[in-house]
Design an enzyme around this catalytic site. Structure first.
Site, PDB file in Angstrom:
ATOM      1  N   ASP A  31       0.857  -1.060  -0.015  1.00  0.00           N
ATOM      2  CA  ASP A  31       0.049  -0.053  -0.092  1.00  0.00           C
ATOM      3  C   ASP A  31       1.009   1.325  -0.009  1.00  0.00           C
ATOM      4  O   ASP A  31       2.160   1.287   0.605  1.00  0.00           O
ATOM      5  CB  ASP A  31      -1.043  -0.229   1.321  1.00  0.00           C
ATOM      6  N   ALA A  72      -5.948  -2.215  -4.525  1.00  0.00           N
ATOM      7  CA  ALA A  72      -5.582  -0.815  -4.293  1.00  0.00           C
ATOM      8  C   ALA A  72      -6.148   0.149  -5.692  1.00  0.00           C
ATOM      9  O   ALA A  72      -6.396  -0.450  -6.681  1.00  0.00           O
ATOM     10  CB  ALA A  72      -3.819  -0.992  -4.756  1.00  0.00           C
ATOM     11  N   THR A 115     -16.643  -3.415  -9.314  1.00  0.00           N
ATOM     12  CA  THR A 115     -17.568  -2.410  -8.562  1.00  0.00           C
ATOM     13  C   THR A 115     -18.969  -2.572  -9.034  1.00  0.00           C
ATOM     14  O   THR A 115     -19.251  -2.366 -10.507  1.00  0.00           O
ATOM     15  CB  THR A 115     -17.035  -1.016  -8.404  1.00  0.00           C
ATOM     16  N   TYR A 139     -14.587   6.639 -12.408  1.00  0.00           N
ATOM     17  CA  TYR A 139     -14.348   5.686 -11.419  1.00  0.00           C
ATOM     18  C   TYR A 139     -14.810   4.401 -12.149  1.00  0.00           C
ATOM     19  O   TYR A 139     -14.111   3.253 -12.180  1.00  0.00           O
ATOM     20  CB  TYR A 139     -14.816   5.783 -10.208  1.00  0.00           C
ATOM     21  N   ASN A 168     -22.670  -2.234  -1.715  1.00  0.00           N
ATOM     22  CA  ASN A 168     -22.044  -1.341  -0.533  1.00  0.00           C
ATOM     23  C   ASN A 168     -21.591  -2.136   0.446  1.00  0.00           C
ATOM     24  O   ASN A 168     -22.195  -2.428   1.197  1.00  0.00           O
ATOM     25  CB  ASN A 168     -23.514  -0.631  -0.151  1.00  0.00           C
ATOM     26  N   PHE A 203     -29.739  13.385   1.013  1.00  0.00           N
ATOM     27  CA  PHE A 203     -29.930  14.090  -0.284  1.00  0.00           C
ATOM     28  C   PHE A 203     -31.352  13.511  -0.836  1.00  0.00           C
ATOM     29  O   PHE A 203     -31.096  12.350  -1.596  1.00  0.00           O
ATOM     30  CB  PHE A 203     -28.879  14.051  -1.052  1.00  0.00           C
ATOM     31  N   ARG A 276     -29.187  14.602  -5.181  1.00  0.00           N
ATOM     32  CA  ARG A 276     -27.940  14.994  -5.864  1.00  0.00           C
ATOM     33  C   ARG A 276     -27.863  14.411  -7.080  1.00  0.00           C
ATOM     34  O   ARG A 276     -28.655  13.279  -7.505  1.00  0.00           O
ATOM     35  CB  ARG A 276     -26.754  14.258  -5.225  1.00  0.00           C
ATOM     36  N   ALA A 277     -27.444  14.849  -8.182  1.00  0.00           N
ATOM     37  CA  ALA A 277     -27.121  14.345  -9.511  1.00  0.00           C
ATOM     38  C   ALA A 277     -26.681  12.901  -9.510  1.00  0.00           C
ATOM     39  O   ALA A 277     -25.514  12.595  -8.903  1.00  0.00           O
ATOM     40  CB  ALA A 277     -26.457  15.115 -10.534  1.00  0.00           C
ATOM     41  N   GLY A 278     -27.222  12.077 -10.221  1.00  0.00           N
ATOM     42  CA  GLY A 278     -26.425  10.646 -10.424  1.00  0.00           C
ATOM     43  C   GLY A 278     -26.592   9.698  -9.377  1.00  0.00           C
ATOM     44  O   GLY A 278     -25.923   8.715  -9.326  1.00  0.00           O
TER      45      GLY A 278
HETATM   46  N1  NAD Z   1     -15.783   0.414  -0.253  1.00  0.00           N
HETATM   47  C1  NAD Z   1     -16.676   0.009  -1.050  1.00  0.00           C
HETATM   48  O1  NAD Z   1     -18.008   0.075  -0.763  1.00  0.00           O
HETATM   49  C2  NAD Z   1     -16.372  -0.771  -2.549  1.00  0.00           C
HETATM   50  C3  NAD Z   1     -17.371  -0.779  -3.150  1.00  0.00           C
HETATM   51  C4  NAD Z   1     -17.037  -1.242  -4.436  1.00  0.00           C
HETATM   52  C5  NAD Z   1     -15.556  -1.425  -4.915  1.00  0.00           C
HETATM   53  N2  NAD Z   1     -14.562  -1.235  -3.957  1.00  0.00           N
HETATM   54  C6  NAD Z   1     -13.351  -1.247  -4.231  1.00  0.00           C
HETATM   55  O2  NAD Z   1     -12.764  -1.856  -3.086  1.00  0.00           O
HETATM   56  C7  NAD Z   1     -11.322  -1.566  -3.218  1.00  0.00           C
HETATM   57  C8  NAD Z   1     -10.815  -1.193  -1.771  1.00  0.00           C
HETATM   58  O3  NAD Z   1     -11.974  -0.128  -1.475  1.00  0.00           O
HETATM   59  P1  NAD Z   1     -11.643   0.385   0.157  1.00  0.00           P
HETATM   60  O4  NAD Z   1     -12.933   0.900   0.455  1.00  0.00           O
HETATM   61  O5  NAD Z   1     -10.997  -0.476   1.014  1.00  0.00           O
HETATM   62  O6  NAD Z   1     -10.899   1.727  -0.214  1.00  0.00           O
HETATM   63  P2  NAD Z   1      -9.468   2.317   0.570  1.00  0.00           P
HETATM   64  O7  NAD Z   1      -9.394   3.602   0.061  1.00  0.00           O
HETATM   65  O8  NAD Z   1      -9.889   2.426   2.193  1.00  0.00           O
HETATM   66  O9  NAD Z   1      -8.405   1.376   0.193  1.00  0.00           O
HETATM   67  C9  NAD Z   1      -7.737   1.404  -0.988  1.00  0.00           C
HETATM   68  C10 NAD Z   1      -6.265   1.331  -0.689  1.00  0.00           C
HETATM   69  O10 NAD Z   1      -5.542   1.441  -1.790  1.00  0.00           O
HETATM   70  C11 NAD Z   1      -4.286   2.255  -1.626  1.00  0.00           C
HETATM   71  N3  NAD Z   1      -3.882   2.794  -2.909  1.00  0.00           N
HETATM   72  C12 NAD Z   1      -4.387   3.609  -3.476  1.00  0.00           C
HETATM   73  N4  NAD Z   1      -3.320   4.008  -4.686  1.00  0.00           N
HETATM   74  C13 NAD Z   1      -2.608   2.989  -4.460  1.00  0.00           C
HETATM   75  C14 NAD Z   1      -1.166   2.854  -5.173  1.00  0.00           C
HETATM   76  N5  NAD Z   1      -0.887   3.304  -6.490  1.00  0.00           N
HETATM   77  N6  NAD Z   1      -0.328   1.715  -4.752  1.00  0.00           N
HETATM   78  C15 NAD Z   1      -0.538   1.248  -3.550  1.00  0.00           C
HETATM   79  N7  NAD Z   1      -1.673   1.539  -2.647  1.00  0.00           N
HETATM   80  C16 NAD Z   1      -2.512   2.338  -3.381  1.00  0.00           C
HETATM   81  C17 NAD Z   1      -4.645   3.311  -0.524  1.00  0.00           C
HETATM   82  O11 NAD Z   1      -3.751   3.832   0.237  1.00  0.00           O
HETATM   83  C18 NAD Z   1      -5.796   2.766   0.242  1.00  0.00           C
HETATM   84  O12 NAD Z   1      -5.145   2.037   1.333  1.00  0.00           O
HETATM   85  C19 NAD Z   1     -11.199  -0.311  -4.166  1.00  0.00           C
HETATM   86  O13 NAD Z   1     -10.449  -0.949  -5.283  1.00  0.00           O
HETATM   87  C20 NAD Z   1     -12.404   0.102  -4.595  1.00  0.00           C
HETATM   88  O14 NAD Z   1     -12.653   0.580  -5.675  1.00  0.00           O
HETATM   89  C21 NAD Z   1     -14.940  -0.526  -2.869  1.00  0.00           C
END
Ligand code: NAD
Length: 314
Positions: A31, A72, A115, A139, A168, A203, A276-278
């Site tokens: 990370d 990540a 996602t 995204y 979610n 919202f 909100r939009a979207g």
């Molecule tokens: N939380 C949700 O409800 C949800 C829903 C759908 C998809 N996701 C996906 O799940 C994954 C994790 O989500 P989360 O909620 O734990 O988010 P988060 O932001 O808590 O975790 C993402 C981690 O990735 C790390 N990161 C970002 N860019 C990086 C890089 N270039 N190199 C190394 N590390 C990097 C960040 O420091 C962070 O710790 C994401 O890919 C997100 O798109 C999450």
């Protein structure tokens, strides 16, 4: 197995690492700590600080990685519309060179965080994996692009890959929970409002739903993490598949507020603003494929998610 988890210090990453360690796996977590927060991880995790863009410097074939769980990425939908290049760079660049880099890692098995945002505004409920994706955000497009890349690597190079499309995600797993900055998710925001005796901004209460508020499909982060561990056992050479991770149950914003009031014993002050939009009215997905393919069964209720998130905050 030796499992590489990217985004290990994030919300979902920390829970996935904890569950992998409990299941007896050796975990390498990477990370870049983009949030600036210190990682909270089990001590058994071999944590390496750095960006996925330099993964070749963090991991080598000597690590004998058996499987990759790639979480990540950047996750703020609104920000992705304002700074699209940042999202394309972070969320897809690793993958563009992934064939070469994974050759160095020596592992062609990957479970990817896709996602619900890939589906955009759905044409039907519940959403199924065969529904045509049309993301409403940059995204969502970056995640869909990686889904497509993995499918092409499976075809061309015999990779084994699964894209898990989360709905979610909520709740906490002991000392591992949500610490997003900024936070955009409803449960931690509403709990924050309770803790600080401030109003929660809602919202829109005029959607075409039973109580007028948005309906979403909430899934406990511990159930989500379990699905990743099962997914590692279902990776098949030369195949890529897409699997929804959801409960198939919809909860409205008012359902959440009710659960929050039950768990905390406090009344939530709600400030109703315009839509909100979207924001689609309803996002609920079928999880039949996850159950059938992975043998997965989510266990936790909405109230469990709220209770665990509240305990994590305490
Ligand atoms: N939380 C949700 O409800 C949800 C829903 C759908 C998809 N996701 C996906 O799940 C994954 C994790 O989500 P989360 O909620 O734990 O988010 P988060 O932001 O808590 O975790 C993402 C981690 O990735 C790390 N990161 C970002 N860019 C990086 C890089 N270039 N190199 C190394 N590390 C990097 C960040 O420091 C962070 O710790 C994401 O890919 C997100 O798109 C999450």
């Amino acid at each position: 197995m030796n499992i590489l988890v990217t985004g290990a210090a994030g919300y979902i990453g920390s829970v996935v690492c904890a569950k992998l360690v409990e299941a007896g796996h050796h975990v390498i977590g990477i990370d870049n700590l983009g949030s600036g927060l210190d990682p909270i991880l089990p001590p058994e995790v071999d944590f390496r600080h750095g960006s996925i863009e330099n993964i070749g410097k963090l991991i080598s074939d000597k690590d004998n990685v058996d499987g990759v769980i790639h979480l990540a990425g950047l996750i703020q939908v609104g920000e992705s519309m304002k700074q699209p290049e940042k999202y394309w760079q972070t969320n897809t660049s690793w993958h563009i060179g992934i064939a070469d880099r994974n050759a160095k890692i020596g592992c062609h098995k990957i479970v990817f965080s896709s996602t619900a945002a890939c589906y955009g505004t759905p044409e039907r409920t519940p959403i199924e994996e065969s529904d045509i994706p049309h993301p409403d955000s940059v995204y969502g497009w970056t995640k869909l692009a990686v889904d497509q890349m993995l499918a092409s690597y499976a075809d061309a190079y015999g990779w084994a890959a699964l894209s898990l499309r989360y709905f979610n995600v909520a709740g906490a797993y002991g000392r591992y929970g949500e610490r997003h900055q900024p936070e955009t998710h409803i449960i931690p925001l509403a709990l924050e409002a309770i803790a600080h005796h401030t109003a929660f901004t809602l919202f829109g209460n005029d959607y075409a739903t039973p109580d007028g508020t948005n309906v979403r499909d909430y899934l406990h982060v511990a159930d989500l993490a379990d699905a990743h561990i099962l997914a590692l056992d279902h990776l098949k050479t030369g195949q890529h598949d897409i699997v929804n991770l959801s409960t198939g149950l919809g909860s409205s914003n008012y359902d959440i507020f009710k659960a929050i009031e039950t768990v905390t014993g406090q009344k939530l002050d709600i400030d109703i603003q315009a839509r909100r939009a979207g924001d689609p009215a309803i996002l609920v997905a079928s999880n039949a494929k996850a159950k059938q393919l992975l043998g997965w069964q989510p266990k936790y209720t909405l109230e469990d998610m709220v209770r665990d998130a509240w305990k994590f905050k305490a």
